[in-house]
Write a protein that holds these residues in place. Sequence first.
Motif, PDB file in Angstrom:
ATOM      1  N   ASN A   1       0.732  -1.135  -0.282  1.00 58.74           N
ATOM      2  CA  ASN A   1       0.473  -0.286   0.226  1.00 58.74           C
ATOM      3  C   ASN A   1       0.824   1.128  -0.033  1.00 58.74           C
ATOM      4  OD1 ASN A   1      -2.027  -1.809   0.379  1.00 58.74           O
ATOM      5  ND2 ASN A   1      -2.206  -1.623   2.582  1.00 58.74           N
ATOM      6  N   GLY A   2       1.948   1.633  -0.259  1.00 56.59           N
ATOM      7  CA  GLY A   2       3.027   2.373  -0.431  1.00 56.59           C
ATOM      8  C   GLY A   2       3.618   2.313   0.562  1.00 56.59           C
ATOM      9  N   LYS A   3       3.899   0.813   0.749  1.00 55.04           N
ATOM     10  CA  LYS A   3       5.208   1.745   2.420  1.00 55.04           C
ATOM     11  C   LYS A   3       6.407   0.474   1.938  1.00 55.04           C
ATOM     12  CE  LYS A   3       1.772   4.206   5.222  1.00 55.04           C
ATOM     13  NZ  LYS A   3       1.326   3.896   6.197  1.00 55.04           N
ATOM     14  N   GLU A   4       7.257   1.233   2.243  1.00 59.85           N
ATOM     15  CA  GLU A   4       8.322  -0.333   2.173  1.00 59.85           C
ATOM     16  C   GLU A   4       8.210  -0.893   3.415  1.00 59.85           C
ATOM     17  OE1 GLU A   4      10.763  -1.466  -0.201  1.00 59.85           O
ATOM     18  OE2 GLU A   4      10.140   0.189  -1.294  1.00 59.85           O
ATOM     19  N   VAL A   5       7.781  -2.198   3.674  1.00 59.24           N
ATOM     20  CA  VAL A   5       7.480  -3.295   4.804  1.00 59.24           C
ATOM     21  C   VAL A   5       8.789  -4.523   4.531  1.00 59.24           C
ATOM     22  CG1 VAL A   5       4.277  -2.819   5.165  1.00 59.24           C
ATOM     23  CG2 VAL A   5       6.371  -4.616   4.011  1.00 59.24           C
ATOM     24  N   SER A   6       9.147  -4.768   5.617  1.00 55.83           N
ATOM     25  CA  SER A   6       9.912  -6.185   5.585  1.00 55.83           C
ATOM     26  C   SER A   6       8.954  -6.801   7.029  1.00 55.83           C
ATOM     27  CB  SER A   6      11.544  -5.263   6.212  1.00 55.83           C
ATOM     28  OG  SER A   6      12.346  -6.516   6.699  1.00 55.83           O
ATOM     29  N   VAL A   7       8.976  -7.896   6.754  1.00 56.46           N
ATOM     30  CA  VAL A   7       8.386  -9.208   7.473  1.00 56.46           C
ATOM     31  C   VAL A   7       9.706 -10.351   7.365  1.00 56.46           C
ATOM     32  CG1 VAL A   7       6.063  -8.385   6.315  1.00 56.46           C
ATOM     33  CG2 VAL A   7       7.638 -10.162   5.223  1.00 56.46           C
ATOM     34  N   GLN A   8       9.469 -11.308   9.099  1.00 50.90           N
ATOM     35  CA  GLN A   8      10.259 -11.939   8.760  1.00 50.90           C
ATOM     36  C   GLN A   8       9.008 -13.416   8.876  1.00 50.90           C
ATOM     37  OE1 GLN A   8      13.423 -12.890   9.981  1.00 50.90           O
ATOM     38  NE2 GLN A   8      13.939  -9.973   9.601  1.00 50.90           N
ATOM     39  N   ALA A   9       9.008 -13.801   8.163  1.00 47.42           N
ATOM     40  CA  ALA A   9       8.394 -15.232   7.471  1.00 47.42           C
ATOM     41  C   ALA A   9       9.303 -15.855   6.770  1.00 47.42           C
ATOM     42  CB  ALA A   9       7.245 -14.763   6.809  1.00 47.42           C
ATOM     43  N   GLU A  10       8.265 -17.697   6.602  1.00 47.44           N
ATOM     44  CA  GLU A  10       9.621 -18.344   5.628  1.00 47.44           C
ATOM     45  C   GLU A  10       8.767 -18.006   4.084  1.00 47.44           C
ATOM     46  OE1 GLU A  10      11.051 -21.114   6.658  1.00 47.44           O
ATOM     47  OE2 GLU A  10      11.561 -20.259   8.564  1.00 47.44           O
ATOM     48  N   PRO A  11      10.107 -18.623   3.329  1.00 46.63           N
ATOM     49  CA  PRO A  11       8.977 -18.475   1.759  1.00 46.63           C
ATOM     50  C   PRO A  11       8.024 -18.756   1.331  1.00 46.63           C
ATOM     51  CG  PRO A  11      11.532 -18.829   2.078  1.00 46.63           C
ATOM     52  CD  PRO A  11      11.081 -19.004   3.859  1.00 46.63           C
ATOM     53  N   ASP A  12       7.249 -19.686   1.907  1.00 42.76           N
ATOM     54  CA  ASP A  12       6.786 -20.167   1.357  1.00 42.76           C
ATOM     55  C   ASP A  12       5.114 -20.175   2.981  1.00 42.76           C
ATOM     56  OD1 ASP A  12       7.346 -21.402   4.078  1.00 42.76           O
ATOM     57  OD2 ASP A  12       6.580 -23.995   2.240  1.00 42.76           O
ATOM     58  N   THR A  13       4.737 -18.843   3.312  1.00 38.87           N
ATOM     59  CA  THR A  13       3.965 -18.713   3.799  1.00 38.87           C
ATOM     60  C   THR A  13       3.775 -17.682   3.395  1.00 38.87           C
ATOM     61  OG1 THR A  13       4.993 -18.028   5.767  1.00 38.87           O
ATOM     62  CG2 THR A  13       3.709 -17.458   5.545  1.00 38.87           C
ATOM     63  N   PRO A  14       1.991 -18.041   3.316  1.00 45.33           N
ATOM     64  CA  PRO A  14       1.305 -16.756   1.977  1.00 45.33           C
ATOM     65  C   PRO A  14       0.745 -16.098   2.043  1.00 45.33           C
ATOM     66  CG  PRO A  14      -0.175 -19.647   2.949  1.00 45.33           C
ATOM     67  CD  PRO A  14       1.011 -19.406   3.558  1.00 45.33           C
ATOM     68  N   LEU A  15       1.161 -15.074   1.536  1.00 43.20           N
ATOM     69  CA  LEU A  15       0.570 -13.767   1.653  1.00 43.20           C
ATOM     70  C   LEU A  15      -0.393 -12.887   2.374  1.00 43.20           C
ATOM     71  CD1 LEU A  15       1.904 -10.653   0.623  1.00 43.20           C
ATOM     72  CD2 LEU A  15       1.150 -11.050  -1.137  1.00 43.20           C
ATOM     73  N   LEU A  16      -1.316 -13.631   2.621  1.00 45.97           N
ATOM     74  CA  LEU A  16      -2.232 -13.237   2.781  1.00 45.97           C
ATOM     75  C   LEU A  16      -1.993 -13.382   4.735  1.00 45.97           C
ATOM     76  CD1 LEU A  16      -5.693 -13.197   3.784  1.00 45.97           C
ATOM     77  CD2 LEU A  16      -5.874 -16.165   3.098  1.00 45.97           C
ATOM     78  N   TRP A  17      -1.583 -14.558   4.906  1.00 43.53           N
ATOM     79  CA  TRP A  17      -1.023 -14.932   6.463  1.00 43.53           C
ATOM     80  C   TRP A  17      -0.246 -13.691   6.675  1.00 43.53           C
ATOM     81  CZ3 TRP A  17      -5.438 -15.748   8.306  1.00 43.53           C
ATOM     82  CH2 TRP A  17      -6.128 -17.508   7.589  1.00 43.53           C
ATOM     83  N   VAL A  18       1.154 -13.207   6.153  1.00 40.86           N
ATOM     84  CA  VAL A  18       1.726 -11.803   6.236  1.00 40.86           C
ATOM     85  C   VAL A  18       0.758 -11.144   6.525  1.00 40.86           C
ATOM     86  CG1 VAL A  18       3.724 -10.868   5.524  1.00 40.86           C
ATOM     87  CG2 VAL A  18       3.424 -13.603   5.617  1.00 40.86           C
ATOM     88  N   ILE A  19      -0.104 -10.501   5.452  1.00 45.65           N
ATOM     89  CA  ILE A  19      -0.868  -9.366   5.791  1.00 45.65           C
ATOM     90  C   ILE A  19      -1.715  -9.503   6.674  1.00 45.65           C
ATOM     91  CG2 ILE A  19      -2.594  -7.925   4.950  1.00 45.65           C
ATOM     92  CD1 ILE A  19      -1.220  -9.280   1.280  1.00 45.65           C
ATOM     93  N   ARG A  20      -2.262 -11.009   6.649  1.00 45.02           N
ATOM     94  CA  ARG A  20      -3.061 -10.352   8.295  1.00 45.02           C
ATOM     95  C   ARG A  20      -2.388 -10.263   9.309  1.00 45.02           C
ATOM     96  NH1 ARG A  20      -8.443 -10.672   7.821  1.00 45.02           N
ATOM     97  NH2 ARG A  20      -8.641 -11.555   9.506  1.00 45.02           N
ATOM     98  N   ASP A  21      -2.047 -11.498   9.760  1.00 47.39           N
ATOM     99  CA  ASP A  21      -1.082 -11.643  10.726  1.00 47.39           C
ATOM    100  C   ASP A  21       0.336 -10.961  11.862  1.00 47.39           C
ATOM    101  OD1 ASP A  21      -3.132 -13.153  11.639  1.00 47.39           O
ATOM    102  OD2 ASP A  21      -1.883 -15.159  10.769  1.00 47.39           O
ATOM    103  N   GLU A  22       1.225 -10.583  10.427  1.00 52.39           N
ATOM    104  CA  GLU A  22       2.602 -10.087  10.867  1.00 52.39           C
ATOM    105  C   GLU A  22       2.091  -8.470  10.229  1.00 52.39           C
ATOM    106  OE1 GLU A  22       5.379 -11.658  11.674  1.00 52.39           O
ATOM    107  OE2 GLU A  22       4.196 -13.832  11.561  1.00 52.39           O
ATOM    108  N   ILE A  23       1.922  -8.219   9.380  1.00 53.45           N
ATOM    109  CA  ILE A  23       1.752  -7.001   9.564  1.00 53.45           C
ATOM    110  C   ILE A  23       0.073  -6.683   9.768  1.00 53.45           C
ATOM    111  CG2 ILE A  23       1.023  -4.752   7.154  1.00 53.45           C
ATOM    112  CD1 ILE A  23       2.760  -6.981   5.650  1.00 53.45           C
ATOM    113  N   GLY A  24      -0.498  -6.842  10.354  1.00 54.19           N
ATOM    114  CA  GLY A  24      -2.099  -6.696  10.886  1.00 54.19           C
ATOM    115  C   GLY A  24      -3.425  -5.913  10.115  1.00 54.19           C
ATOM    116  N   LEU A  25      -3.222  -6.440   8.766  1.00 51.94           N
ATOM    117  CA  LEU A  25      -4.254  -5.567   8.294  1.00 51.94           C
ATOM    118  C   LEU A  25      -5.112  -6.615   7.895  1.00 51.94           C
ATOM    119  CD1 LEU A  25      -2.292  -3.829   5.009  1.00 51.94           C
ATOM    120  CD2 LEU A  25      -3.273  -3.031   7.596  1.00 51.94           C
ATOM    121  N   THR A  26      -6.266  -6.892   8.235  1.00 52.70           N
ATOM    122  CA  THR A  26      -7.107  -8.128   8.710  1.00 52.70           C
ATOM    123  C   THR A  26      -8.462  -7.297   7.085  1.00 52.70           C
ATOM    124  OG1 THR A  26      -8.742  -6.791   9.992  1.00 52.70           O
ATOM    125  CG2 THR A  26      -6.759  -8.170  10.431  1.00 52.70           C
ATOM    126  N   GLY A  27      -8.443  -6.338   6.043  1.00 54.32           N
ATOM    127  CA  GLY A  27      -9.200  -6.540   5.762  1.00 54.32           C
ATOM    128  C   GLY A  27      -9.473  -7.274   4.113  1.00 54.32           C
TER     129      GLY A  27
END
Length: 154
Positions: A8-34
């Motif tokens: 959403n226009g902002k640089e992010v860095s997440v700690q996740a296994e490479p095969d983690t679904p993006l959905l769970w990174v967005i919701r659980d790691e970053i906290g965007l639940t839309g």
Amino acid sequence: MATQFKLNGKEVSVQAEPDTPLLWVIRDEIGLTGTKFGCGLALCGACTVHLDGQPIRSCQTPVSVVAGKKVATIESLSKDNSHPLQKAWIAHDVPQCGYCQSGQLMSAAALLSTNQHPSDTDIDNAMSGNICRCGTYNRIRAAIHTAAAEMRKA
């Protein structure tokens, strides 16, 4: 392992296994639940986000795929429902249960980003991967036409 991308226009860095679904990174790691979990098999479209402007199913997209790329979620449309699609969704009373709506809106946004004059067939083709359990497909189509007309004025 760190994965960096623009969300959403902002640089992010997440700690996740490479095969983690993006959905769970967005919701659980970053906290965007839309972005919603629907089927987990990329069949219903509830988890649709944009990757470099193209709609993808985030439930089946490994986070490693988005490294260095741009991801947009439903939160990117607007914070106050002022996006033409959001206004049209409200005007046409599209949502019933609402669960599929973020994916529906993201698929519609991808369509309108490349086609300002979509026909019913264009809309049906673009939206065919999004399932609405409540069956508001006619309202969705009407809302997309309304949003397209408003976007053409701008």
